[in-house]
Enzyme design. Sequence first.
Site, PDB file in Angstrom:
ATOM      1  N   CYS A 148      60.014  45.843 -11.236  1.00  0.00           N
ATOM      2  CA  CYS A 148      61.261  45.114 -11.422  1.00  0.00           C
ATOM      3  C   CYS A 148      61.219  43.909 -10.503  1.00  0.00           C
ATOM      4  O   CYS A 148      60.336  43.806  -9.667  1.00  0.00           O
ATOM      5  CB  CYS A 148      62.443  45.979 -11.012  1.00  0.00           C
ATOM      6  SG  CYS A 148      62.409  47.615 -11.760  1.00  0.00           S
ATOM      7  N   TRP A 199      62.479  46.742 -15.269  1.00  0.00           N
ATOM      8  CA  TRP A 199      61.524  47.202 -16.266  1.00  0.00           C
ATOM      9  C   TRP A 199      61.624  48.723 -16.221  1.00  0.00           C
ATOM     10  O   TRP A 199      61.232  49.344 -15.236  1.00  0.00           O
ATOM     11  CB  TRP A 199      60.117  46.731 -15.909  1.00  0.00           C
ATOM     12  CG  TRP A 199      59.103  47.007 -16.960  1.00  0.00           C
ATOM     13  CD1 TRP A 199      59.030  46.448 -18.204  1.00  0.00           C
ATOM     14  CD2 TRP A 199      58.004  47.911 -16.869  1.00  0.00           C
ATOM     15  NE1 TRP A 199      57.950  46.959 -18.880  1.00  0.00           N
ATOM     16  CE2 TRP A 199      57.312  47.854 -18.098  1.00  0.00           C
ATOM     17  CE3 TRP A 199      57.542  48.780 -15.880  1.00  0.00           C
ATOM     18  CZ2 TRP A 199      56.179  48.610 -18.353  1.00  0.00           C
ATOM     19  CZ3 TRP A 199      56.414  49.533 -16.145  1.00  0.00           C
ATOM     20  CH2 TRP A 199      55.747  49.440 -17.359  1.00  0.00           C
ATOM     21  N   LYS A 257      54.516  42.016 -16.322  1.00  0.00           N
ATOM     22  CA  LYS A 257      53.449  41.227 -15.717  1.00  0.00           C
ATOM     23  C   LYS A 257      52.585  42.049 -14.778  1.00  0.00           C
ATOM     24  O   LYS A 257      51.371  41.944 -14.767  1.00  0.00           O
ATOM     25  CB  LYS A 257      54.080  40.049 -14.969  1.00  0.00           C
ATOM     26  CG  LYS A 257      53.067  39.105 -14.339  1.00  0.00           C
ATOM     27  CD  LYS A 257      52.326  38.337 -15.398  1.00  0.00           C
ATOM     28  CE  LYS A 257      51.205  37.503 -14.849  1.00  0.00           C
ATOM     29  NZ  LYS A 257      50.192  37.221 -15.875  1.00  0.00           N
TER      30      LYS A 257
HETATM   31  C1  G6P Z   1      49.570  44.642 -16.814  1.00  0.00           C
HETATM   32  C2  G6P Z   1      49.665  43.322 -17.547  1.00  0.00           C
HETATM   33  C3  G6P Z   1      48.282  42.878 -17.995  1.00  0.00           C
HETATM   34  C4  G6P Z   1      47.343  42.823 -16.807  1.00  0.00           C
HETATM   35  C5  G6P Z   1      47.268  44.181 -16.099  1.00  0.00           C
HETATM   36  C6  G6P Z   1      46.505  44.097 -14.799  1.00  0.00           C
HETATM   37  O1  G6P Z   1      49.297  45.662 -17.712  1.00  0.00           O
HETATM   38  O2  G6P Z   1      50.526  43.420 -18.676  1.00  0.00           O
HETATM   39  O3  G6P Z   1      48.373  41.585 -18.571  1.00  0.00           O
HETATM   40  O4  G6P Z   1      46.072  42.440 -17.223  1.00  0.00           O
HETATM   41  O5  G6P Z   1      48.584  44.616 -15.767  1.00  0.00           O
HETATM   42  O6  G6P Z   1      47.203  43.271 -13.905  1.00  0.00           O
HETATM   43  P1  G6P Z   1      46.587  42.698 -12.561  1.00  0.00           P
HETATM   44  O7  G6P Z   1      47.741  42.009 -11.903  1.00  0.00           O
HETATM   45  O8  G6P Z   1      46.118  43.887 -11.773  1.00  0.00           O
HETATM   46  O9  G6P Z   1      45.488  41.791 -12.910  1.00  0.00           O
END
Ligand code: G6P
Length: 604
Positions: free
Chosen positions: A2, A74, A599
Amino acid sequence: MCGIVGYVGFRKATDVLLDGLRRLEYRGYDSAGVAVRTPEGLRVVKRSGKLSALEEALKGVELSGNLGIGHTRWATHGAPTDPNAHPHATEDGRITLIHNGIFENYLELKEALKARGHGFRSETDSEVLAHLVEEKYRGDLFLAVREALEEVRGAYAVAVIHAGHEEIVAARTVSPLVIGLGEGENFLASDVPALLPYTRRVIFLHDGDVARITREGVEITDLQGRPVAREAVEVDWTLEAAEKGGFPHYMLKEIHEQPWVLESTLGGRLLEEEGDVALDLALDPKEVERVQVIACGTASYAGLYGKYLLEALARIPTEWDVASEYRYRDPLVDGKTLALAISQSGETIDTLEALREARRKGARTLGVVNAKGSSLTREVEEVLYIHAGPEIGVASTKAYLAMLAAMALLAVRFGRARGVLDREASRGLIREMRKLPRLVEEVLEKRPLIAHVAEKYHQAQDFLFLGRHVQTPTAYEGALKLKEISYIHAEAYPAGEMKHGPIALIDEHLPVVVLATQGPLYEKTLSNIQEVRARGGKVIAIATEGDEEIRKLAQEVIYVPQVHPLLAPIVSVVPLQLLAYEIAVLLGRDVDQPRNLAKSVTVE
Ligand code: G6P
């Protein structure tokens, strides 16, 4: 996961809170709410849905006060409804709080609190803490929050306010929290962009820190109340960098930032003359016998690319799996194993936990991270920053490119240090790496053509993406981008594997995106294209400039500039990002905030 904001000072708190929440909406957008300390006591306004629903609800409500907290959610525990939205208050309304993370033992705590007469208004784990603080409170909010936190287990960033105190008490364990320092005012947020309009002087809280924030200053202790010293740092992100910069979506803006992102990832690190790269790492690659990549989502595909490069250029056996699998497979680790954790946010809990597992087992650790000061950067021995700047679009684009570039840097450094990559070969690669920003710029000029391809295929129900060797991760990432933002079902396979199953899917309705750039496996890939053609599938080829042959086989060809085959993914993924973007826009999707995604995922 969040977004959290807090303000104490002289401005109208609601304005600062809403402004901060707007900049944090990418962290979650199931509901939003604010609590403000007014002369009549604490007032809470919260709504399910996006921030605009809260803004609507606040129209005509006079919330005067210079202290408040705000939250964008979230959902984890409890559906995204009004009552489950934060802030959560005690029954008498004198204490209210916001929370990011999960209190794992909340059910038992809730039962005990109910037995002691507390009434609950939400299904959240977060509300439990408000009641615990109420029980502990004997006139000192700072102390009460610390005592209450001693009883919860799990991950959290919290901010608590009390009607009788002009202060915010904030604490974190696992989930991020940063304090912004002003003159006669202070701020709190889960991420730096929310603070940038007001201040660049920040304090990143560490795990176990509890802070008391007033107009005049900040006091930080551990959970036991022992003072801890945390340094204030200046952040160098501009506000403009964190905003859309004229593009209709953050994602498109971030795709267009990729040339300069590559400059900042690679710039200053390429030593062409020596045929080496400067990474400023104390770790001696000769001491590493095996690499284990730890990452999730897009970062994991960058890691898969890293595996191909580390094996090709540095001849180091490299294992790759997603962090949530790594953690539970009881991996074989020793002191010569390097755990390579890759993350844009540095806050992804699966990645953090997998890294901790590797560390417990004795691995050396290296983080490849974008967000400065994030949790991951504090838990690894060393960090290689990718310098992509703040990424707001939920679907990762520029961070991916920067991660790919970082993998290339690492592989060259390791190859050189281990004596398996000779200077000439390395120089050749470095010369090619230098060209990358310009080459990516050329690819961006193809947007009109890609928009045309999107127009033709955006009604398809499914897509298949194929690639070989270093282009396998490109295929995975292309499919991920498309499904994340357009909601079209997309699968990716190593092209050679297609005949072992996915070929059954091929008919005239299936667009197949094939990474068919020049390289040792080009001919093999052409054979796969033939197989698709023979079954009526529609081929969209990503091919190298000057390849006329492929026009005879593919319905659509998107050319990318010639570059070293091992670096081809860096130019080839860009048209796939644009294809996903254009299709999502045509379908009217919410590109920057696709449904169900967030994100950075700070829950397991
Ligand atoms: C979430 C996001 C993805 C991202 C993943 C890893 O699932 O929706 O877009 O690739 O986390 O995030 P990070 O910040 O560890 O690269």
